[in-house]
Design an enzyme around this catalytic site. Structure first.
Site, PDB file in Angstrom:
ATOM      1  N   GLU A   1       0.814  -1.220   0.000  1.00 51.08           N
ATOM      2  CA  GLU A   1       0.000   0.000   0.000  1.00 51.08           C
ATOM      3  C   GLU A   1       0.843   1.265   0.000  1.00 51.08           C
ATOM      4  O   GLU A   1       0.422   2.285  -0.523  1.00 51.08           O
ATOM      5  CB  GLU A   1      -0.922   0.031   1.230  1.00 51.08           C
ATOM      6  CG  GLU A   1      -1.974  -1.047   1.250  1.00 51.08           C
ATOM      7  CD  GLU A   1      -3.047  -0.879   0.192  1.00 51.08           C
ATOM      8  OE1 GLU A   1      -3.192   0.218  -0.376  1.00 51.08           O
ATOM      9  OE2 GLU A   1      -3.746  -1.872  -0.073  1.00 51.08           O
TER      10      GLU A   1
ATOM     11  N   CYS B   1      -6.425   6.214  -5.416  1.00 51.51           N
ATOM     12  CA  CYS B   1      -5.711   5.005  -5.850  1.00 51.51           C
ATOM     13  C   CYS B   1      -6.003   4.776  -7.336  1.00 51.51           C
ATOM     14  O   CYS B   1      -6.862   5.450  -7.908  1.00 51.51           O
ATOM     15  CB  CYS B   1      -6.144   3.812  -4.997  1.00 51.51           C
ATOM     16  SG  CYS B   1      -7.797   3.195  -5.367  1.00 51.51           S
TER      17      CYS B   1
END
Length: 148
Positions: A15, A24
């Site tokens: 991440e 994202c």
């Protein structure tokens, strides 16, 4: 079972650690180490301690899902791999997956092979394979297959 330190480290490695909200590749507003939700707002910033807390809360939620959905014995490595999967993709993805069906049928090797199928995300409305997801699913599958 509880996620191990290795599980948390794996999530952070994939991440990254972002103290400011960003979108994202799938377009979700995200902060910390993969935290999404209605509490994440554009322009939001957090501290390192808050990023750690959010990851713990999110991973514990994933662990609870894994514990409720899986009906067969798991090693710590298997549990960690499934927690990372559920953390990244969500409870619903795991609940409706062939991976879970095969696992609960006792087909551990068949379940391990299913991780690779979850390497796509919607980007600008199109389902595309993402290199980061391919690497993550490979790492999860290898962890799942590793002796505890």
């Amino acid at each position: 079972m509880n996620p191990s330190a290795h599980c948390y480290a794996m999530a952070e490695a994939f991440e990254g650690r972002y103290l400011a909200a960003y979108r994202c590749p799938a377009g979700k507003l995200t902060i910390g180490m993969g935290h999404t939700g209605v509490d994440v707002k554009p322009g939001m910033t957090i501290t390192n301690a808050e990023a750690d807390r959010l990851l713990r809360v999110d991973m514990q939620s994933a662990a609870l899902s894994v514990s409720k959905l899986v009906r067969v014995p798991l090693s710590q490595n298997m549990f960690d791999a499934l927690c990372d999967f559920a953390f990244n993709l969500g409870r619903a993805a795991l609940a409706g997956s062939t991976l879970l069906r095969k696992l609960n049928d006792g087909d551990y090797s068949g379940a391990a092979a299913e991780f690779a199928k979850w390497n796509k995300a919607h980007v600008n409305g199109v389902l595309v394979e993402l290199d980061g997801l391919t690497k993550r699913r490979h790492a999860e599958a290898e962890l799942f297959k590793a002796a505890a």
